[in-house]
Motif scaffolding. Structure first.
Motif, PDB file in Angstrom:
ATOM      1  N   GLU A  34       0.931  -1.184  -0.031  1.00 15.41           N
ATOM      2  CA  GLU A  34      -0.053   0.058  -0.086  1.00 15.41           C
ATOM      3  C   GLU A  34       0.811   1.245   0.003  1.00 15.41           C
ATOM      4  O   GLU A  34       0.228   2.338   0.068  1.00 15.41           O
ATOM      5  N   SER A  35       2.073   1.121  -0.248  1.00 12.88           N
ATOM      6  CA  SER A  35       2.965   2.191  -0.342  1.00 12.88           C
ATOM      7  C   SER A  35       4.382   1.769  -1.165  1.00 12.88           C
ATOM      8  O   SER A  35       3.984   1.155  -2.383  1.00 12.88           O
ATOM      9  N   TYR A  36       5.501   2.101  -0.859  1.00 16.54           N
ATOM     10  CA  TYR A  36       6.756   1.747  -1.781  1.00 16.54           C
ATOM     11  C   TYR A  36       7.440   1.094  -0.912  1.00 16.54           C
ATOM     12  O   TYR A  36       8.615   1.527  -0.404  1.00 16.54           O
ATOM     13  N   PRO A  37       7.261  -0.258  -0.426  1.00 19.84           N
ATOM     14  CA  PRO A  37       8.224  -0.940   0.367  1.00 19.84           C
ATOM     15  C   PRO A  37       9.562  -1.347  -0.370  1.00 19.84           C
ATOM     16  O   PRO A  37       9.606  -1.324  -1.567  1.00 19.84           O
ATOM     17  N   LEU A  38      10.412  -1.839   0.543  1.00 21.99           N
ATOM     18  CA  LEU A  38      11.720  -2.016   0.141  1.00 21.99           C
ATOM     19  C   LEU A  38      12.037  -3.568   0.520  1.00 21.99           C
ATOM     20  O   LEU A  38      12.301  -3.856   1.544  1.00 21.99           O
ATOM     21  N   GLN A 165      17.035   4.812  -5.961  1.00 22.43           N
ATOM     22  CA  GLN A 165      16.759   3.431  -5.446  1.00 22.43           C
ATOM     23  C   GLN A 165      15.355   2.727  -5.975  1.00 22.43           C
ATOM     24  O   GLN A 165      14.447   3.547  -6.132  1.00 22.43           O
ATOM     25  N   ASP A 166      15.487   1.396  -6.143  1.00 24.17           N
ATOM     26  CA  ASP A 166      14.136   0.949  -6.859  1.00 24.17           C
ATOM     27  C   ASP A 166      13.350   0.532  -5.554  1.00 24.17           C
ATOM     28  O   ASP A 166      13.695   0.181  -4.340  1.00 24.17           O
ATOM     29  N   HIS A 167      11.966   0.796  -5.893  1.00 19.19           N
ATOM     30  CA  HIS A 167      10.800   0.746  -4.637  1.00 19.19           C
ATOM     31  C   HIS A 167       9.782  -0.030  -5.436  1.00 19.19           C
ATOM     32  O   HIS A 167       9.757  -0.092  -6.522  1.00 19.19           O
ATOM     33  N   ILE A 168       9.191  -0.763  -4.546  1.00 14.02           N
ATOM     34  CA  ILE A 168       8.211  -2.017  -4.915  1.00 14.02           C
ATOM     35  C   ILE A 168       6.907  -0.859  -5.217  1.00 14.02           C
ATOM     36  O   ILE A 168       6.309   0.041  -4.147  1.00 14.02           O
ATOM     37  N   LEU A 169       5.885  -1.139  -6.204  1.00  9.96           N
ATOM     38  CA  LEU A 169       4.962  -0.411  -6.522  1.00  9.96           C
ATOM     39  C   LEU A 169       3.676  -0.661  -5.510  1.00  9.96           C
ATOM     40  O   LEU A 169       3.756  -1.770  -5.013  1.00  9.96           O
ATOM     41  N   PRO A 170       2.809   0.180  -5.274  1.00  7.30           N
ATOM     42  CA  PRO A 170       1.601  -0.049  -4.491  1.00  7.30           C
ATOM     43  C   PRO A 170       0.834  -0.928  -5.423  1.00  7.30           C
ATOM     44  O   PRO A 170       0.989  -1.118  -6.618  1.00  7.30           O
ATOM     45  N   ARG A 197      -2.392  -7.887  12.548  1.00  9.76           N
ATOM     46  CA  ARG A 197      -1.922  -6.589  12.956  1.00  9.76           C
ATOM     47  C   ARG A 197      -0.629  -6.189  11.982  1.00  9.76           C
ATOM     48  O   ARG A 197      -0.561  -4.875  12.245  1.00  9.76           O
ATOM     49  N   THR A 198       0.131  -6.875  11.837  1.00  4.27           N
ATOM     50  CA  THR A 198       1.347  -6.281  11.150  1.00  4.27           C
ATOM     51  C   THR A 198       1.007  -5.575  10.011  1.00  4.27           C
ATOM     52  O   THR A 198       0.302  -5.944   9.009  1.00  4.27           O
ATOM     53  N   ARG A 199       1.643  -4.534   9.765  1.00  3.49           N
ATOM     54  CA  ARG A 199       1.410  -3.347   8.746  1.00  3.49           C
ATOM     55  C   ARG A 199       2.554  -3.052   7.951  1.00  3.49           C
ATOM     56  O   ARG A 199       2.396  -2.185   7.079  1.00  3.49           O
ATOM     57  N   HIS A 200       3.670  -3.301   8.571  1.00  5.53           N
ATOM     58  CA  HIS A 200       4.792  -2.720   7.872  1.00  5.53           C
ATOM     59  C   HIS A 200       5.761  -3.802   7.689  1.00  5.53           C
ATOM     60  O   HIS A 200       6.168  -4.516   8.557  1.00  5.53           O
ATOM     61  N   TYR A 201       6.514  -3.932   6.344  1.00  6.94           N
ATOM     62  CA  TYR A 201       7.244  -4.962   6.124  1.00  6.94           C
ATOM     63  C   TYR A 201       8.553  -4.199   5.396  1.00  6.94           C
ATOM     64  O   TYR A 201       8.389  -3.066   4.645  1.00  6.94           O
ATOM     65  N   GLY A 202       9.578  -5.136   5.349  1.00  4.45           N
ATOM     66  CA  GLY A 202      10.903  -4.567   4.407  1.00  4.45           C
ATOM     67  C   GLY A 202      11.785  -3.377   5.219  1.00  4.45           C
ATOM     68  O   GLY A 202      11.524  -3.113   6.353  1.00  4.45           O
ATOM     69  N   ALA A 203      12.566  -2.969   4.515  1.00  4.07           N
ATOM     70  CA  ALA A 203      13.505  -1.746   4.866  1.00  4.07           C
ATOM     71  C   ALA A 203      12.861  -0.692   5.378  1.00  4.07           C
ATOM     72  O   ALA A 203      11.658  -0.303   4.631  1.00  4.07           O
ATOM     73  N   GLN A 204      13.434   0.193   6.202  1.00  2.00           N
ATOM     74  CA  GLN A 204      13.025   1.681   6.150  1.00  2.00           C
ATOM     75  C   GLN A 204      11.413   1.547   6.907  1.00  2.00           C
ATOM     76  O   GLN A 204      10.494   2.452   6.364  1.00  2.00           O
ATOM     77  N   THR A 205      11.434   0.631   7.716  1.00  2.00           N
ATOM     78  CA  THR A 205       9.807   0.646   8.188  1.00  2.00           C
ATOM     79  C   THR A 205       9.235   1.652   8.714  1.00  2.00           C
ATOM     80  O   THR A 205       7.981   1.723   8.988  1.00  2.00           O
ATOM     81  N   THR A 206       9.797   2.649   9.082  1.00  2.00           N
ATOM     82  CA  THR A 206       9.111   3.795   9.723  1.00  2.00           C
ATOM     83  C   THR A 206       8.757   4.837   8.782  1.00  2.00           C
ATOM     84  O   THR A 206       8.051   5.719   9.075  1.00  2.00           O
ATOM     85  N   ARG A 207       9.300   4.709   7.499  1.00  2.00           N
ATOM     86  CA  ARG A 207       8.864   5.768   6.525  1.00  2.00           C
ATOM     87  C   ARG A 207       8.086   5.093   5.372  1.00  2.00           C
ATOM     88  O   ARG A 207       7.277   5.709   4.684  1.00  2.00           O
ATOM     89  N   THR A 208       8.216   4.070   5.087  1.00  2.00           N
ATOM     90  CA  THR A 208       7.501   3.332   4.126  1.00  2.00           C
ATOM     91  C   THR A 208       7.263   1.865   4.430  1.00  2.00           C
ATOM     92  O   THR A 208       7.294   1.594   5.429  1.00  2.00           O
TER      93      THR A 208
END
Length: 328
Positions: A34-38, A165-170, A197-208
């Protein structure tokens, strides 16, 4: 202590067993970005060259979500709740540094402390793959770090703090099967709650890294079922036949969930195992009951306390006792 009425108690153990007992619980999830995860290693997005489908044999490159990228955020969610309600020795746990050896996190997800002992994970997670091709599932961004006043220059000098940096698309979809082996009812609810409950995965989880887990089914079986890759390939075949894959347009989520249902029903019918499936409409009553427990603070605390009680009993019987005997 019993929590559920929608699932027969025969699928659970009354206590955590020391040896494999052949009770498998498979959570069928579609992970939706739902955003641009890494999901990356050494600065590059993880990917794999595989065939597009089971029937469609053309090779494509798919994004890969390695198992640690999936299980680590979920176990951290559980640890956070245990600390919030001050349950057991959760305050002593420091991920990858120190383990209490007694909490549901340690016993269900496992741990390894060199000479300090180890416990094999009862949660089996494998690499998940994007349904769509790598070229249609990522985007290269240029990143910068501006100065205080918001520009890239100060006193006539332009900063070199620019990177790409390459990001994965929403709306990129990763079908993923999480398997829990030989669980008690409280252990089952603990793991399921972490997934939901978990909502964030991958690198830089506080921002994306925003990812939503859509649970489309739970399968109780006496063995392992189909792999993530095969399920993904089957979904691809179904959607391709229905003309639902039209890059660069994102996949329609309803189409993906319908294809996921159809694919797993077809694949599970070919398995040589005994299984009880709760998929689609059969899952709704279970999810409603689980929600009534995990969204109620008193019920949630009872669940966490019970899960910790069972984990502590297991640790005292099979881990701490063995550690003491070795130290003598």
């Amino acid at each position: 202590m019993s929590f559920l009425t929608t699932i027969d108690a025969k699928y659970f153990h009354s206590e955590i067993p020391a040896k494999p007992m052949g009770k498998y619980i498979h959570f069928l999830t579609i992970r939706v970005t739902e955003s641009y995860p890494l999901f990356q290693t050494d600065g590059e997005l993880n990917k794999a060259r595989v065939t597009a489908g089971i029937e469609d044999k053309k090779p494509i490159t798919r994004l890969a979500m390695f198992k640690r990228k999936q299980s680590t955020p979920e176990r951290l969610t559980g640890r956070e709740l245990l600390r919030k309600y001050e349950i057991g020795d959760s305050a002593k746990c420091d991920y990858n540094v120190e383990f209490s050896k007694t909490t549901p996190d340690c016993i269900l997800y496992g741990f390894a402390i060199g000479d300090g002992g180890s416990e094999k994970s009862k949660v089996v997670v494998d690499t998940a793959y994007s349904i769509t091709d790598f070229d249609d599932s990522h985007l290269n961004f240029t990143l910068n770090a501006p100065f205080e006043h918001g520009t890239m220059s100060r006193q006539g000098e332009v900063t070199s703090r620019i990177n790409q940096q390459d990001h994965i698309l929403p709306q990129t979809f990763f079908p993923s099967i999480i398997t829990l082996k030989d669980a008690t009812e409280a252990g089952f609810l603990y793991i399921l709650n972490n997934i939901l409950r978990t909502r964030h995965y991958g690198a830089q989880t506080t921002r994306t890294g925003r990812v939503r887990n859509e649970l489309i089914g739970i399968i109780f079986a006496d063995g392992e079922i189909v792999s993530n890759l095969r399920w993904t390939q089957k979904i691809y075949d179904i959607m391709l036949k229905n003309n639902q894959i039209n890059p660069p347009d994102p996949l329609n989520e309803d189409d993906v969930l319908d294809a996921g249902n159809t694919a797993i029903n077809e694949l599970i019918s070919d398995e040589f195992i005994e299984h009880q499936d709760f998929i689609g409409n059969n899952l709704k009553a279970i999810l409603e009951e689980v929600k009534s427990i995990t969204s109620n603070e008193n019920q949630l605390k009872k669940l966490l306390i019970q899960a910790n009680k069972e984990s502590l009993a297991y640790a005292q019987k099979y881990i701490l006792k063995l550690s003491k005997s070795k130290s003598k």
